[in-house]
Design a protein around this motif. Structure first.
Motif, PDB file in Angstrom:
ATOM      1  N   THR A 166      78.625  25.995   9.799  1.00 11.10           N
ATOM      2  CA  THR A 166      77.739  25.410   8.791  1.00 11.10           C
ATOM      3  C   THR A 166      76.303  25.361   9.293  1.00 11.10           C
ATOM      4  O   THR A 166      75.355  25.653   8.544  1.00 11.10           O
ATOM      5  CB  THR A 166      78.216  23.990   8.434  1.00 11.10           C
ATOM      6  N   TRP A 169      74.313  28.650   8.851  1.00 10.35           N
ATOM      7  CA  TRP A 169      73.755  28.893   7.520  1.00 10.35           C
ATOM      8  C   TRP A 169      72.555  27.994   7.244  1.00 10.35           C
ATOM      9  O   TRP A 169      71.546  28.442   6.660  1.00 10.35           O
ATOM     10  CB  TRP A 169      74.831  28.675   6.450  1.00 10.35           C
ATOM     11  N   ILE A 170      72.637  26.731   7.648  1.00 11.23           N
ATOM     12  CA  ILE A 170      71.515  25.809   7.430  1.00 11.23           C
ATOM     13  C   ILE A 170      70.280  26.268   8.207  1.00 11.23           C
ATOM     14  O   ILE A 170      69.165  26.327   7.670  1.00 11.23           O
ATOM     15  CB  ILE A 170      71.907  24.375   7.828  1.00 11.23           C
ATOM     16  N   ALA A 172      69.627  29.252   9.318  1.00  8.66           N
ATOM     17  CA  ALA A 172      69.137  30.526   8.780  1.00  8.66           C
ATOM     18  C   ALA A 172      68.202  30.283   7.605  1.00  8.66           C
ATOM     19  O   ALA A 172      67.114  30.881   7.512  1.00  8.66           O
ATOM     20  CB  ALA A 172      70.313  31.404   8.361  1.00  8.66           C
ATOM     21  N   PHE A 173      68.617  29.393   6.696  1.00  2.00           N
ATOM     22  CA  PHE A 173      67.782  29.085   5.536  1.00  2.00           C
ATOM     23  C   PHE A 173      66.469  28.426   5.963  1.00  2.00           C
ATOM     24  O   PHE A 173      65.382  28.812   5.488  1.00  2.00           O
ATOM     25  CB  PHE A 173      68.546  28.150   4.587  1.00  2.00           C
ATOM     26  N   LEU A 174      66.545  27.454   6.860  1.00  2.00           N
ATOM     27  CA  LEU A 174      65.333  26.756   7.293  1.00  2.00           C
ATOM     28  C   LEU A 174      64.383  27.699   8.023  1.00  2.00           C
ATOM     29  O   LEU A 174      63.163  27.644   7.816  1.00  2.00           O
ATOM     30  CB  LEU A 174      65.708  25.586   8.204  1.00  2.00           C
ATOM     31  N   ILE A 176      64.141  31.088   7.842  1.00  2.00           N
ATOM     32  CA  ILE A 176      63.554  32.115   6.978  1.00  2.00           C
ATOM     33  C   ILE A 176      62.568  31.495   5.993  1.00  2.00           C
ATOM     34  O   ILE A 176      61.418  31.943   5.864  1.00  2.00           O
ATOM     35  CB  ILE A 176      64.666  32.875   6.232  1.00  2.00           C
ATOM     36  N   PHE A 177      62.987  30.448   5.292  1.00  2.00           N
ATOM     37  CA  PHE A 177      62.123  29.822   4.289  1.00  2.00           C
ATOM     38  C   PHE A 177      60.908  29.173   4.944  1.00  2.00           C
ATOM     39  O   PHE A 177      59.762  29.359   4.500  1.00  2.00           O
ATOM     40  CB  PHE A 177      62.921  28.779   3.506  1.00  2.00           C
ATOM     41  N   GLY A 218      65.591  33.737  12.196  1.00  2.00           N
ATOM     42  CA  GLY A 218      66.252  33.460  10.935  1.00  2.00           C
ATOM     43  C   GLY A 218      67.056  34.642  10.435  1.00  2.00           C
ATOM     44  O   GLY A 218      68.160  34.487   9.893  1.00  2.00           O
ATOM     45  N   LEU A 222      71.103  34.736   9.761  1.00  2.64           N
ATOM     46  CA  LEU A 222      71.660  35.203   8.485  1.00  2.64           C
ATOM     47  C   LEU A 222      72.681  36.317   8.724  1.00  2.64           C
ATOM     48  O   LEU A 222      73.762  36.324   8.117  1.00  2.64           O
ATOM     49  CB  LEU A 222      70.532  35.698   7.583  1.00  2.64           C
ATOM     50  N   SER A 520      62.634  27.996  15.356  1.00  2.00           N
ATOM     51  CA  SER A 520      62.418  27.700  13.942  1.00  2.00           C
ATOM     52  C   SER A 520      61.391  26.604  13.738  1.00  2.00           C
ATOM     53  O   SER A 520      60.668  26.601  12.730  1.00  2.00           O
ATOM     54  CB  SER A 520      63.748  27.291  13.294  1.00  2.00           C
TER      55      SER A 520
END
Length: 566
Positions: A166, A169-170, A172-174, A176-177, A218, A222, A520
């Motif tokens: 989990t 995925w969290i 990766a989103f943080l 990249i975004f 990121g 992903l 990140s």
């Protein structure tokens, strides 16, 4: 079926009711010869049907319903392995599970046929490097003292721990975004700001570079999450396929490239800020744009060099220590390490008379070639000269980026690892970089505070104090995040190299959480994007409040007028 059947209770009875699976006579039944049977569904009468031992509405069923995939008898006896053995002998112990519960491949059933059950393996067939079971469960069983040796993957999942899956995925989103937001913000500032000092350009160009390098982290996360979904349920059977794939190697390169470029950019950013504080009058003019550009290019060049060194043929004997071969008569495992292959090749050429060799080659010359082997490609060349490559079908290689399922280079090395100087050198570089950043920012803060005390008290209270507070907050965030990311990894790496064993779970947390989260968060700490976003949201809320205020005043005025009228 003979006629003349009658119930002892003298109830009406038709021959069509005989052997229909239901008891129609309450008591016994007799035939024309007065032979007595227990009931009209007695197995002696209905021998042509399948008898259901458990009493229920159905005492027997037609043979056509046996092994049809449907439980007709209450106890399921019409679908047991015994019945399958009689009707579908070819499907019993054929290596494929045809029954939903796998009973057609039970070890108790198959042992008599010289086969074994993959969930009950033991002895030499376990952990021997060969996939004796189609799902490779003999190499990663769930119930074994060695089942927990692999801290990342399991028999079924690329990342065994669901919490870590989990987190991937969290993060990766943080990553990249968050980095995309910082990139857009920094480019907008560089383009729209009219008068730009050298320190302004330096700060924002380096933050932009930092966000690009951390965006790669990121992308790695992903890719890792997608691979986890792809191999979910049967990872063990695809472990060697995955770890020797170009995708896994590319992900390992991304991690090293991202982390090292991030560290170097932090050092550059700190060094230029240190210069600006020490030489405030030169800060608007130095460094020049070409110096910043050259520094960024050199940082990426250095990181690319570090990332691709483990893939060069000159150092393959240090980094790609194992090869994945198909079954051959010389090794006991699919995975063969470089030293074992080297020992074998020296013996192989000494007994060359058993093989076909070129007349121009001598034993001494061939032995000299083997002694100067530095890569698997050199082994392949020698085998090709002997025309014996068919027995050494190398499918892939397991190297620096293939030591684990998450494709991260080995963080915690020991003196027995061939590539320990390389890995320990990178850890040491990162540790020294952090110490420089931490010490430099402490000095910057003290210097800024001292400068603030020398200015006019009125200006100090208005502007200098606010800047010092902002600087202090940024330093605290920076030192705090770096300390809890890089320093624990570095210290544990030093301890592990010195002989203190690092718990396996710490290795997993370091590779999946500490390493990515540091990369990140760096751009968010250095840039003004979070503050700008906060100010924008605060302004929006303030505007909404102002729009509502006139309506509230109107209500107050109406209430006052009404009270005056009374």
């Amino acid at each position: 079926m003979e006629d003349g059947w009658e119930c002892e209770t003298f109830d009406p009875f038709s021959n069509e009711l005989l052997c229909d699976g239901k008891r129609d006579c309450p008591l016994a039944i007799r035939n024309a010869d007065q032979r007595r049977f227990n009931h009209d569904e007695d197995p002696r009468i209905c021998a042509h049907r399948k008898h259901c031992p458990t009493t229920n509405d159905r005492l027997n069923i037609p043979q056509s319903k046996v092994c049809d995939g449907v439980l007709d008898c209450k106890d399921g006896s019409d679908e047991t392995v015994v019945e399958i053995s009689g009707k579908f002998r070819s499907k019993v112990c054929n290596g494929f599970i045809d029954c939903k519960d796998g009973s057609d491949e039970y070890s108790k059933t198959c042992t008599k046929q010289g086969r074994f059950n993959c969930s009950a393996l033991n002895g030499a067939k376990m952990f021997n490097g060969f996939g004796d079971c189609s799902d490779w469960s003999d190499e990663c069983p769930t119930k074994s003292s060695r089942a927990n040796e692999n801290v990342f993957s399991s028999r079924y999942e690329l990342i065994a721990n669901p919490v870590l899956r989990t987190v991937v995925w969290i993060m990766a989103f943080l990553a990249i975004f968050g980095n995309l937001v910082v990139m857009v913000t920094e480019m907008k500032l560089l383009v729209t700001t009219e008068s730009q000092s050298a320190s302004f350009q330096t700060n924002h160009l380096l933050v932009l570079n930092l966000s690009i390098s951390d965006l790669l982290m990121g992308v790695y996360l992903l890719m890792l999450g997608v691979a986890g979904v792809q191999y979910s349920g049967d990872y063990c059977a695809n472990d060697l396929v995955w770890r020797s794939s170009q995708r896994c190697i590319s992900m390992g390169i991304l991690v090293l490239l991202s982390s090292e470029t991030s560290v170097i950019t932090m050092v550059l950013l700190t060094a230029f800020r240190l210069y600006a504080v020490k030489n405030p009058f030169n800060a608007p003019y130095f460094p020049k744009l070409k110096i910043i550009t050259l520094s960024i290019i050199l940082s990426w060049t250095f990181s690319f060099t570090l990332a691709f060194i483990p893939l060069t043929s000159q150092f393959q004997h240090l980094f790609e220590t194992k090869a994945w071969m198909k079954e051959n008569p010389f090794f006991k495992s699919h995975v063969v390490d470089f030293s074992s292959m080297d020992t074998f090749m020296k013996r192989f050429v000494k007994f060359r008379h058993n093989f076909t060799i070129n007349d121009s080659q001598t034993l001494d010359g061939t032995l000299l070639r083997v002694q100067n082997v530095y890569s698997w490609a050199d082994f392949v060349d020698i085998l090709e000269d002997y025309n014996y490559t068919e027995l050494f079908d190398i499918t892939g290689y397991l190297g620096y980026y293939s030591t684990n399922s998450v494709c991260v280079s080995k963080l915690y090395v020991t003196p027995t690892d061939k590539a320990w100087p390389y890995s320990l050198g990178i850890i040491t570089l990162n540790f020294v970089a952090f110490m420089f950043v931490a010490v430099a920012y402490v000095w910057i803060y003290k210097r800024s505070a001292a400068s603030g005390r020398q200015v006019n008290e009125r200006a100090r209270n208005a502007r200098a104090e606010k800047q010092n507070q902002e600087m202090q907050k940024k330093i605290i965030r920076l030192v705090f995040t770096d300390f809890f990311c890089w320093v624990p990894i570095s210290i544990m790496a030093f301890l592990n190299f010195g002989g203190t064993t690092v718990p396996p779970v710490i290795y997993a947390v370091s590779a999946i959480i500490l390493l990515p989260i540091n990369s990140s968060l760096n751009p968010l700490i250095y840039s003004n994007a979070p503050k700008m976003l906060y100010d924008r949201v605060r302004k929006r809320l303030r505007d909404v409040g102002r729009r509502q205020q006139p309506h509230d005043n109107r209500r107050v005025n109406v209430a006052v007028v009404a009270e005056a009228a009374l």
